[in-house]
Motif scaffolding. Sequence first.
Motif, PDB file in Angstrom:
ATOM      1  N   ARG A  35       0.832  -1.216   0.000  1.00  0.00           N
ATOM      2  CA  ARG A  35       0.000   0.000   0.000  1.00  0.00           C
ATOM      3  C   ARG A  35       0.864   1.262   0.000  1.00  0.00           C
ATOM      4  O   ARG A  35       0.549   2.235  -0.689  1.00  0.00           O
ATOM      5  N   GLU A  38       2.140   1.722  -3.465  1.00  0.00           N
ATOM      6  CA  GLU A  38       1.074   2.164  -4.370  1.00  0.00           C
ATOM      7  C   GLU A  38       0.715   3.634  -4.148  1.00  0.00           C
ATOM      8  O   GLU A  38       0.328   4.323  -5.090  1.00  0.00           O
ATOM      9  N   LYS A  39       0.866   4.131  -2.923  1.00  0.00           N
ATOM     10  CA  LYS A  39       0.509   5.517  -2.607  1.00  0.00           C
ATOM     11  C   LYS A  39       1.622   6.505  -2.931  1.00  0.00           C
ATOM     12  O   LYS A  39       1.368   7.702  -3.072  1.00  0.00           O
TER      13      LYS A  39
END
Length: 151
Positions: A35, A38-39
């Motif tokens: 995550r 991805e951010k």
Amino acid sequence: MYSTMTNVDILQEVYDFSDFITSSEVFLHYIETKRALEKNRDAQRMITHFQALKEKYEEVQRFGKYHPDFDKVTKEVREWKRKVDTNLFVSEFKKAEEELNQLLVEISQIVANAVSTHIKVPTGNPFFDQGGCGTGGCGSGGGCGCSTKKK
């Protein structure tokens, strides 16, 4: 009827075990790093650019060293690969991914050995795969110190 209940029991154990894995610290760390990667906009831009370069590289590889941009594209791909790999978010994700892979390999080996010691479990590394180097699969003719005789 007995066979069906045994299958149901086994499936329930598998579901319980998968829940155990997905709630493990290793898996949760993997999800956390995924995550974060991805951010992170910089990491995503680098990955997108690298993927575009890989497409160019594949086109150049069709013609090999005879392509006019072979040296330029090959060098650029290597440089960007290094940049992507040294990005903090990418390196942390890859590290977490490898830890999760190791956990799954160990679990697979335990399950396979519980059934039979002759079941081979692919680990992703032929040197460490069960039955690999020790059976002469290393290709060095025993130069690595393994026995070239099949057991």
